[in-house]
Scaffold this motif. Sequence first.
Motif, PDB file in Angstrom:
ATOM      1  N   ALA A 281     -16.507  73.696  -1.301  1.00  0.00           N
ATOM      2  CA  ALA A 281     -15.636  73.366  -0.167  1.00  0.00           C
ATOM      3  C   ALA A 281     -14.213  73.232  -0.665  1.00  0.00           C
ATOM      4  O   ALA A 281     -13.979  72.905  -1.839  1.00  0.00           O
ATOM      5  CB  ALA A 281     -16.085  72.075   0.524  1.00  0.00           C
ATOM      6  N   GLY A 282     -13.262  73.486   0.214  1.00  0.00           N
ATOM      7  CA  GLY A 282     -11.856  73.396  -0.159  1.00  0.00           C
ATOM      8  C   GLY A 282     -11.011  72.919   1.005  1.00  0.00           C
ATOM      9  O   GLY A 282     -11.362  73.121   2.181  1.00  0.00           O
ATOM     10  N   ILE A 283      -9.903  72.260   0.678  1.00  0.00           N
ATOM     11  CA  ILE A 283      -8.939  71.793   1.680  1.00  0.00           C
ATOM     12  C   ILE A 283      -7.753  72.739   1.683  1.00  0.00           C
ATOM     13  O   ILE A 283      -7.185  73.041   0.620  1.00  0.00           O
ATOM     14  CB  ILE A 283      -8.482  70.358   1.377  1.00  0.00           C
ATOM     15  CG1 ILE A 283      -9.671  69.396   1.422  1.00  0.00           C
ATOM     16  CG2 ILE A 283      -7.407  69.911   2.375  1.00  0.00           C
ATOM     17  CD1 ILE A 283      -9.326  67.971   1.031  1.00  0.00           C
ATOM     18  N   VAL A 284      -7.365  73.209   2.855  1.00  0.00           N
ATOM     19  CA  VAL A 284      -6.265  74.164   3.004  1.00  0.00           C
ATOM     20  C   VAL A 284      -5.264  73.599   4.010  1.00  0.00           C
ATOM     21  O   VAL A 284      -5.630  73.299   5.153  1.00  0.00           O
ATOM     22  CB  VAL A 284      -6.776  75.536   3.484  1.00  0.00           C
ATOM     23  CG1 VAL A 284      -5.609  76.524   3.629  1.00  0.00           C
ATOM     24  CG2 VAL A 284      -7.821  76.092   2.515  1.00  0.00           C
ATOM     25  N   LEU A 285      -4.015  73.445   3.579  1.00  0.00           N
ATOM     26  CA  LEU A 285      -2.947  73.049   4.497  1.00  0.00           C
ATOM     27  C   LEU A 285      -2.277  74.300   5.048  1.00  0.00           C
ATOM     28  O   LEU A 285      -2.279  75.359   4.417  1.00  0.00           O
ATOM     29  CB  LEU A 285      -1.912  72.185   3.773  1.00  0.00           C
ATOM     30  CG  LEU A 285      -2.405  70.947   3.027  1.00  0.00           C
ATOM     31  CD1 LEU A 285      -1.231  70.108   2.554  1.00  0.00           C
ATOM     32  CD2 LEU A 285      -3.340  70.123   3.884  1.00  0.00           C
TER      33      LEU A 285
END
Length: 389
Positions: A281-285
Amino acid sequence: MIDIAHQAAINPASATDAAPACTLVPLASVDIGQWRALAQQAVEPNGYYLPAWELAVSATAQGRTDAMALRAFNASSKRLIGLMPVISLWRASKIPLPALVSAHPYGTLCSPLIDRVSSIEAAARLLQRARDAGAHALILRDVALDGAAMTSLNDVLARTGLKPRVLSSYVRAALDARQDGETLLREALGARKLKELRRQRHRLEELGPVVFEVARRPDEIGPALETFLQLETSGWKGKRGTALVQNAGDATFIRRAVPELAETAQCEIVCLRAGTTPVAAGIVLRHQDRAFFFKLGIDERFAKYSPGVQLTIELTRHLCADPAIASADSTANADHPMINPIWRGRFAIGDVLIPLRRNDPVAVIIHAALVARGVAYEAARRAVRLLRK
């Protein structure tokens, strides 16, 4: 006796307590509507200086709290046209000299927000406000060296006979999302590597169908964030004690920032599942037409199937298929072994010292002190590497 303006450069918080009208103000006191309006028309996007993100960082994140705001306003309309979160040089580097340093958000980009329409005025006023605060130098950490914000500052400096000094720099990976995703991946990785990745994906499918999910809505983002935090803690960051959820302040920051940004469609969490099992999983702004790949977490039980690479490949396709996104910043270190082979775009990031007065011996001393500190730091790093060998 030190005056209040000089004190502001050394210790902004105490100076502001002494003089509410000081140039520097707490970030939380910046008008949120004006900050959002500036971010919408900034000359260069920076997802890490969006108000929801930076206010959460400054309020709660470990070692990053209580940044101050260096602001620029349009002379006639009083509209906010420039914003740079800052801390003192003493706080940043334990150097007791009058300089201001860009406050480091969670994320390796500190390019200030500068109004697109009034970029020269905004840059000039930011520099002047730093002078007004008693600073003799302004130090930008992790700024895009060829970005539009730095270009505006350079234009102003050239007109006043001042010259910035690059203290350090490196090149990191970026994605040109205007390309066709499949073509980009084929050219970047080649047929053999893609075949190997397909084989690994088939092995993951033994757990169940492999699905790429994107959480965007506020009701989706909370559960997706907890999945990410669990994956990050389960890996090497958890073993080192550096996962976000392992520090109370960092956990509070990320749980506040991500849902707030999701409300304005400026954050999404991507996840790769094999059956019911999340493997990465990854966080993308998202800010304007640029995405920022903040962090990646993987289930290391499946490391031999390259879950982080598999997720990044799906993210690449996702961003390239989105007409609202033109580019993506990996926000990774130089020569990052995972993302550099996939995202082949490159841009320069560096730390820059801006002297604020001509022929200023204090700025020369600040520069020398920072260089000496950098040399000492590198020597210490080499010594640690030798000891480990």
